[in-house]
Design a protein around this motif. Sequence first.
Motif, PDB file in Angstrom:
ATOM      1  N   ARG A  94       0.910  -1.086  -0.040  1.00 33.72           N
ATOM      2  CA  ARG A  94      -0.164  -0.035  -0.092  1.00 33.72           C
ATOM      3  C   ARG A  94       0.908   1.302  -0.021  1.00 33.72           C
ATOM      4  NH1 ARG A  94      -2.728  -3.227   3.987  1.00 33.72           N
ATOM      5  NH2 ARG A  94      -4.893  -3.748   3.291  1.00 33.72           N
ATOM      6  N   LEU A  95       1.815   1.091   0.710  1.00 34.27           N
ATOM      7  CA  LEU A  95       2.738   2.286   0.869  1.00 34.27           C
ATOM      8  C   LEU A  95       3.720   2.684  -0.273  1.00 34.27           C
ATOM      9  CD1 LEU A  95       3.539   4.305   3.010  1.00 34.27           C
ATOM     10  CD2 LEU A  95       5.518   2.967   3.718  1.00 34.27           C
ATOM     11  N   LEU A  96       4.114   1.599  -1.061  1.00 32.69           N
ATOM     12  CA  LEU A  96       5.371   1.741  -2.084  1.00 32.69           C
ATOM     13  C   LEU A  96       4.992   1.161  -3.472  1.00 32.69           C
ATOM     14  CD1 LEU A  96       8.375   1.112   0.030  1.00 32.69           C
ATOM     15  CD2 LEU A  96       7.660   3.168  -0.785  1.00 32.69           C
ATOM     16  N   GLY A  97       3.607   0.531  -3.421  1.00 36.12           N
ATOM     17  CA  GLY A  97       3.307  -0.259  -4.601  1.00 36.12           C
ATOM     18  C   GLY A  97       3.654  -1.757  -4.278  1.00 36.12           C
ATOM     19  N   PRO A  98       3.212  -2.646  -5.304  1.00 34.29           N
ATOM     20  CA  PRO A  98       3.431  -4.019  -5.359  1.00 34.29           C
ATOM     21  C   PRO A  98       5.028  -4.242  -5.821  1.00 34.29           C
ATOM     22  CG  PRO A  98       2.241  -3.252  -7.290  1.00 34.29           C
ATOM     23  CD  PRO A  98       2.253  -2.296  -6.308  1.00 34.29           C
ATOM     24  N   GLU A  99       5.187  -5.627  -5.704  1.00 41.30           N
ATOM     25  CA  GLU A  99       6.483  -5.910  -6.252  1.00 41.30           C
ATOM     26  C   GLU A  99       6.487  -6.247  -7.717  1.00 41.30           C
ATOM     27  OE1 GLU A  99       7.686  -9.481  -4.134  1.00 41.30           O
ATOM     28  OE2 GLU A  99       8.125  -8.505  -2.169  1.00 41.30           O
ATOM     29  N   GLY A 100       5.297  -6.363  -8.263  1.00 40.85           N
ATOM     30  CA  GLY A 100       4.991  -6.474  -9.517  1.00 40.85           C
ATOM     31  C   GLY A 100       3.802  -6.268 -10.228  1.00 40.85           C
ATOM     32  N   VAL A 101       3.853  -5.392 -11.352  1.00 39.88           N
ATOM     33  CA  VAL A 101       2.414  -4.895 -11.915  1.00 39.88           C
ATOM     34  C   VAL A 101       1.949  -5.913 -13.001  1.00 39.88           C
ATOM     35  CG1 VAL A 101       1.272  -3.038 -13.028  1.00 39.88           C
ATOM     36  CG2 VAL A 101       2.913  -2.550 -11.357  1.00 39.88           C
ATOM     37  N   ALA A 102       0.894  -6.532 -12.732  1.00 43.47           N
ATOM     38  CA  ALA A 102       0.347  -7.519 -13.938  1.00 43.47           C
ATOM     39  C   ALA A 102      -0.735  -7.386 -14.356  1.00 43.47           C
ATOM     40  CB  ALA A 102       0.576  -8.907 -13.324  1.00 43.47           C
ATOM     41  N   ALA A 103      -0.876  -7.956 -15.570  1.00 39.45           N
ATOM     42  CA  ALA A 103      -2.243  -7.840 -16.309  1.00 39.45           C
ATOM     43  C   ALA A 103      -2.179  -9.050 -17.126  1.00 39.45           C
ATOM     44  CB  ALA A 103      -2.351  -6.667 -17.324  1.00 39.45           C
ATOM     45  N   GLN A 104      -3.661  -9.448 -17.302  1.00 36.40           N
ATOM     46  CA  GLN A 104      -3.871 -10.851 -18.132  1.00 36.40           C
ATOM     47  C   GLN A 104      -5.123 -10.551 -18.805  1.00 36.40           C
ATOM     48  OE1 GLN A 104      -3.723 -13.873 -15.310  1.00 36.40           O
ATOM     49  NE2 GLN A 104      -5.065 -13.021 -13.969  1.00 36.40           N
ATOM     50  N   ALA A 105      -5.296 -11.292 -20.021  1.00 43.65           N
ATOM     51  CA  ALA A 105      -6.472 -11.334 -20.721  1.00 43.65           C
ATOM     52  C   ALA A 105      -6.673 -12.506 -21.646  1.00 43.65           C
ATOM     53  CB  ALA A 105      -6.557 -10.149 -21.517  1.00 43.65           C
ATOM     54  N   ILE A 106      -7.705 -12.925 -22.160  1.00 42.50           N
ATOM     55  CA  ILE A 106      -8.106 -13.973 -23.119  1.00 42.50           C
ATOM     56  C   ILE A 106      -8.074 -13.306 -24.542  1.00 42.50           C
ATOM     57  CG2 ILE A 106      -9.750 -15.763 -23.914  1.00 42.50           C
ATOM     58  CD1 ILE A 106     -10.479 -16.037 -20.924  1.00 42.50           C
ATOM     59  N   ILE A 107      -7.111 -13.800 -25.502  1.00 40.20           N
ATOM     60  CA  ILE A 107      -6.948 -13.066 -26.619  1.00 40.20           C
ATOM     61  C   ILE A 107      -7.351 -13.910 -27.688  1.00 40.20           C
ATOM     62  CG2 ILE A 107      -5.643 -11.796 -28.296  1.00 40.20           C
ATOM     63  CD1 ILE A 107      -4.134 -10.778 -25.976  1.00 40.20           C
ATOM     64  N   THR A 108      -8.195 -13.623 -28.830  1.00 37.82           N
ATOM     65  CA  THR A 108      -8.531 -14.441 -29.972  1.00 37.82           C
ATOM     66  C   THR A 108      -7.348 -14.696 -30.965  1.00 37.82           C
ATOM     67  OG1 THR A 108     -10.763 -13.929 -29.542  1.00 37.82           O
ATOM     68  CG2 THR A 108     -10.226 -15.019 -31.636  1.00 37.82           C
ATOM     69  N   GLY A 109      -6.941 -15.931 -31.212  1.00 35.07           N
ATOM     70  CA  GLY A 109      -5.817 -15.839 -32.137  1.00 35.07           C
ATOM     71  C   GLY A 109      -5.031 -17.186 -31.869  1.00 35.07           C
ATOM     72  N   ASP A 110      -4.210 -17.846 -32.849  1.00 33.26           N
ATOM     73  CA  ASP A 110      -3.422 -18.822 -32.843  1.00 33.26           C
ATOM     74  C   ASP A 110      -1.938 -18.303 -31.883  1.00 33.26           C
ATOM     75  OD1 ASP A 110      -1.219 -18.480 -34.649  1.00 33.26           O
ATOM     76  OD2 ASP A 110      -3.195 -17.885 -35.680  1.00 33.26           O
ATOM     77  N   PRO A 111      -1.466 -19.299 -31.297  1.00 33.22           N
ATOM     78  CA  PRO A 111      -0.484 -18.762 -30.369  1.00 33.22           C
ATOM     79  C   PRO A 111       0.629 -18.169 -31.325  1.00 33.22           C
ATOM     80  CG  PRO A 111      -0.935 -21.095 -29.847  1.00 33.22           C
ATOM     81  CD  PRO A 111      -1.673 -20.791 -31.285  1.00 33.22           C
ATOM     82  N   ALA A 112       1.109 -18.348 -32.405  1.00 28.73           N
ATOM     83  CA  ALA A 112       2.056 -17.756 -33.107  1.00 28.73           C
ATOM     84  C   ALA A 112       1.833 -16.350 -33.427  1.00 28.73           C
ATOM     85  CB  ALA A 112       2.418 -18.527 -34.566  1.00 28.73           C
ATOM     86  N   ARG A 113       0.513 -16.194 -33.960  1.00 26.38           N
ATOM     87  CA  ARG A 113      -0.024 -14.504 -34.057  1.00 26.38           C
ATOM     88  C   ARG A 113      -0.034 -14.118 -32.940  1.00 26.38           C
ATOM     89  NH1 ARG A 113      -4.288 -11.655 -31.728  1.00 26.38           N
ATOM     90  NH2 ARG A 113      -5.268 -10.298 -33.450  1.00 26.38           N
ATOM     91  N   VAL A 114      -0.355 -14.570 -31.592  1.00 24.48           N
ATOM     92  CA  VAL A 114      -0.656 -13.736 -30.560  1.00 24.48           C
ATOM     93  C   VAL A 114       1.106 -13.268 -29.800  1.00 24.48           C
ATOM     94  CG1 VAL A 114      -0.942 -13.908 -27.987  1.00 24.48           C
ATOM     95  CG2 VAL A 114      -2.785 -14.727 -29.722  1.00 24.48           C
ATOM     96  N   ARG A 115       1.854 -14.401 -30.103  1.00 24.42           N
ATOM     97  CA  ARG A 115       3.496 -14.262 -29.752  1.00 24.42           C
ATOM     98  C   ARG A 115       3.930 -13.185 -30.693  1.00 24.42           C
ATOM     99  NH1 ARG A 115       3.174 -19.865 -28.612  1.00 24.42           N
ATOM    100  NH2 ARG A 115       3.572 -20.372 -26.630  1.00 24.42           N
ATOM    101  N   ALA A 116       3.616 -12.851 -31.923  1.00 26.01           N
ATOM    102  CA  ALA A 116       4.146 -12.017 -32.741  1.00 26.01           C
ATOM    103  C   ALA A 116       3.708 -10.670 -32.635  1.00 26.01           C
ATOM    104  CB  ALA A 116       3.729 -12.454 -34.269  1.00 26.01           C
ATOM    105  N   ALA A 117       2.494 -10.436 -32.045  1.00 29.57           N
ATOM    106  CA  ALA A 117       1.964  -9.216 -31.663  1.00 29.57           C
ATOM    107  C   ALA A 117       2.665  -8.866 -30.120  1.00 29.57           C
ATOM    108  CB  ALA A 117       0.151  -9.344 -31.347  1.00 29.57           C
ATOM    109  N   ILE A 118       2.979  -9.891 -29.401  1.00 31.13           N
ATOM    110  CA  ILE A 118       3.878  -9.361 -28.228  1.00 31.13           C
ATOM    111  C   ILE A 118       5.229  -8.938 -28.409  1.00 31.13           C
ATOM    112  CG2 ILE A 118       4.701 -10.437 -26.184  1.00 31.13           C
ATOM    113  CD1 ILE A 118       2.104 -12.266 -25.896  1.00 31.13           C
TER     114      ILE A 118
END
Length: 291
Positions: A94-118
């Motif tokens: 609460r004072l200094l923020g978390p050790e890590g900032v994370a986000a997640q989502a379900i994305i439509t597409g095959d693994p290769a296409r999603v990894r290319a976008a990343i």
Amino acid sequence: MDREQGRRDLTIPSEVAEALTDRLHQLSMPEAERVLERAIAIQSESDLASPDTIDSDMLGRIAAELSVDPAHLRQALAEELLRLDTGEPGWLDRLLGPEGVAAQAIITGDPARVRAAIDNWLGTHEGLRKRSESVSGTRWERDPALLTTARMKLGLAQGAGMLRGVDGVTTSVRPATDTQQLVMIEADTDRLRRRGIQLLALAGLVGGVVTATGAAADGFGWSDLAAGATVAAITGGGVLLGIRMWVNRIKESVGRAVDAFANPDLIDYPGGVVGLLGRFLGGGVVWRRSR
């Protein structure tokens, strides 16, 4: 005699037994659901070491018994992961923020296409490079290349560049359904927390020096202590405000990255001199906002 009489009283007449048997073959939907729920509970109690947990194999067997499509089960599991409670943050979070900032989502597409976008967004627009890859995910770090630094400094990339200032970024892609992927990204902000602790300690030290200086000049008094405490509070408050603003900007960058992963078609080559310069410096593409 009383015991024998009790046994005779508990004997179920044959016509009643037949009626109960027929009844079992014609259960209503609510009755059938209750039977299945109880059967699952009994099976879970016998198969699981802890009654409060269930493994994926057991869940798969239960789903198969209920004729649940495996693809639907994977999607439900992925959606449940998005709702997982990370626990109550501690006072340091609460004072200094978390050790890590994370986000997640379900994305439509095959693994290769999603990894290319990343790869495109983090490499082109956030100025990162891959440090390591494994089955669990990909670790990214700041790209020190001159062309990358020039691209980020000149504003040819559409990322804010905030992810270049963290300890590292981790991404992972896991199948949610046959056509959807569960994508996770986390920015490691532990170094920022450590720096915040150091700056807070420095603020306390400055306050102590102010108090000691005043006491040496005219003897210790409550005014010296108040002056030192005021300086420490103002300095520490400035440190906390700066850290919180920094963490919020990192959260925005992480959230924008997820949007870019999910919408790679919104990335296009710009025209004119900016586009040529971007290609020359290795940027290649610029985020095109939809209006």
